[in-house]
Design an enzyme around this catalytic site. Structure first.
Site, PDB file in Angstrom:
ATOM      1  N   ASP A   1     -11.437   2.992   4.267  1.00  0.00           N
ATOM      2  CA  ASP A   1     -11.890   1.600   4.216  1.00  0.00           C
ATOM      3  C   ASP A   1     -13.413   1.513   4.111  1.00  0.00           C
ATOM      4  O   ASP A   1     -13.947   0.451   3.771  1.00  0.00           O
ATOM      5  CB  ASP A   1     -11.488   0.874   5.515  1.00  0.00           C
ATOM      6  CG  ASP A   1     -10.242   0.029   5.355  1.00  0.00           C
ATOM      7  OD1 ASP A   1     -10.028  -0.512   4.257  1.00  0.00           O
ATOM      8  OD2 ASP A   1      -9.498  -0.099   6.348  1.00  0.00           O
TER       9      ASP A   1
ATOM     10  N   GLN B   1      -4.973  -1.345   9.699  1.00  0.00           N
ATOM     11  CA  GLN B   1      -4.943  -2.693   9.127  1.00  0.00           C
ATOM     12  C   GLN B   1      -5.585  -3.692  10.096  1.00  0.00           C
ATOM     13  O   GLN B   1      -5.272  -3.717  11.288  1.00  0.00           O
ATOM     14  CB  GLN B   1      -3.485  -3.098   8.837  1.00  0.00           C
ATOM     15  CG  GLN B   1      -3.316  -4.423   8.147  1.00  0.00           C
ATOM     16  CD  GLN B   1      -3.845  -4.444   6.707  1.00  0.00           C
ATOM     17  OE1 GLN B   1      -3.841  -3.446   6.003  1.00  0.00           O
ATOM     18  NE2 GLN B   1      -4.303  -5.611   6.280  1.00  0.00           N
TER      19      GLN B   1
ATOM     20  N   LYS C   1       0.846  -1.208   0.000  1.00  0.00           N
ATOM     21  CA  LYS C   1       0.000   0.000   0.000  1.00  0.00           C
ATOM     22  C   LYS C   1       0.873   1.246   0.000  1.00  0.00           C
ATOM     23  O   LYS C   1       0.639   2.188  -0.758  1.00  0.00           O
ATOM     24  CB  LYS C   1      -0.907   0.020   1.238  1.00  0.00           C
ATOM     25  CG  LYS C   1      -2.103  -0.896   1.130  1.00  0.00           C
ATOM     26  CD  LYS C   1      -2.811  -1.031   2.479  1.00  0.00           C
ATOM     27  CE  LYS C   1      -3.854  -2.137   2.418  1.00  0.00           C
ATOM     28  NZ  LYS C   1      -4.367  -2.546   3.719  1.00  0.00           N
TER      29      LYS C   1
HETATM   30  N1  GUN Z   1      -7.302  -6.658   6.329  1.00  0.00           N
HETATM   31  C1  GUN Z   1      -7.660  -7.416   5.246  1.00  0.00           C
HETATM   32  N2  GUN Z   1      -8.331  -6.668   4.340  1.00  0.00           N
HETATM   33  C2  GUN Z   1      -8.398  -5.417   4.853  1.00  0.00           C
HETATM   34  C3  GUN Z   1      -8.945  -4.205   4.369  1.00  0.00           C
HETATM   35  O1  GUN Z   1      -9.534  -4.115   3.289  1.00  0.00           O
HETATM   36  N3  GUN Z   1      -8.789  -3.128   5.192  1.00  0.00           N
HETATM   37  C4  GUN Z   1      -8.160  -3.212   6.397  1.00  0.00           C
HETATM   38  N4  GUN Z   1      -8.094  -2.092   7.141  1.00  0.00           N
HETATM   39  N5  GUN Z   1      -7.638  -4.321   6.870  1.00  0.00           N
HETATM   40  C5  GUN Z   1      -7.754  -5.413   6.095  1.00  0.00           C
END
Ligand code: GUN
Length: 296
Positions: A121, A98, A54
């Site tokens: 998100d 995350q 990311k």
């Molecule tokens: N962990 C797995 N997928 C995601 C996601 O799309 N966002 C976040 N914040 N954590 C994750």
């Protein structure tokens, strides 16, 4: 029949290029650089890989990337304090914590501490409610990516029968809201669904997001259907570690009209949509018209 492969890698690169163009324009015309903060608590190896990727792509599209890595035994209070600081930081337009968080933390509490306008998100309860009532919101990245791919491949989705396998807050439920928003007839199936095979016989669109390796065989799929496979499952086959989806690609690709591969399907679209959401959040925060095509 052999299905058309929906290339998520190529499509995601196009979305990122579009984001990068708008980021460059924002800098030039408004003197604003969108900023994304990613918070990782603990050392979960898969999460570390995602966070690194990311950060790299955020910089590649010209945005500011900030990473906060906290020890696994960080207190919930310290995490909430960090979130408050990021909420108040005008150079940060998107905040992503995350998941999963360590067991001693309340995920709902943490997610709902994020400023909803910076919730890239789309997990904050306010955004969930806005999406569910058809109002402008931040939209979860994975289902947004799936919607973009479906529209690109099928054109208008109105009237299509869509079956979603999986009822998670991250994918299944928001996917259902998005497809309803595009006037599909939506069915959500899950682990307690009695006869998944017969439900799937009517599906023009299948979105599989259950996290069970290759659980959907080709003969469950209606000939010509469009299949979006969200699953990313690590399995061992022939002595090798492999990534497979929730759909059995070998048999499903003989029946479906189009299908996303794993890897190289939905996965790359998720990060592209995170960058799109950060750009959207930045435009909204600054009362600048948001680019078309990056939101539902
Ligand atoms: N962990 C797995 N997928 C995601 C996601 O799309 N966002 C976040 N914040 N954590 C994750």
């Amino acid at each position: 029949m052999s299905a058309q492969i929906i290339d998520g890698k190529e499509f995601a690169a196009k979305v990122r290029a579009q984001v990068a163009t708008h980021v460059a324009r924002l800098k030039e015309e408004n003197g604003i650089t969108p900023g994304l903060a990613v918070v990782l608590v603990g050392e979960d190896p898969a999460s570390q890989v995602y966070v690194r990727s990311k950060g790299k792509m955020t910089v590649e599209v010209g945005m500011k990337s900030v990473e906060h890595r906290l020890e696994a035994d960080t207190s919930e209070e310290d995490l909430l304090n960090l979130i408050n600081k990021l909420n108040e930081d005008a150079t940060i337009h998107g905040i992503l914590v995350q998941l999963p968080l360590p067991g001693h933390m309340n995920e709902d509490l943490v997610i709902n501490a994020i400023d909803p306008a910076k919730d890239v998100d789309g997990f904050h309860i306010l955004n969930v409610g806005l999406l569910g009532t058809g109002q402008k919101s931040m939209v979860p990245c994975t289902p947004l990516g799936c919607l973009m791919m479906l529209r690109e491949h099928l054109g208008p989705l109105a009237g299509k029968d869509a079956v979603i396998i999986g009822r998670s807050n991250i994918v299944g439920k928001p996917m259902a809201q998005l497809l309803l928003g595009d006037s599909c007839t939506v069915t959500i199936c899950h682990s307690k669904t009695n006869d998944l095979k017969s439900v799937l016989q009517g599906a023009d669109i299948v979105v599989a997001a259950v996290g069970r390796p290759e659980m959907v065989p080709g003969d469950w799929i209606k000939p010509g259907a469009t299949v979006i496979d969200v699953g990313i499952n690590r399995i061992e086959r022939g002595g090798k570690n492999r990534l497979v989806g929730d759909v059995d690609f070998a048999s499903a690709s003989q029946v479906a009209g189009a299908i996303t591969p794993v890897p190289g399907g939905v996965g790359p679209m998720t990060i592209a949509c995170l960058l799109a959401n950060t750009l959207t959040a930045c435009c909204r925060a600054n009362d600048i018209q948001e680019p078309a095509g990056l939101t539902p």
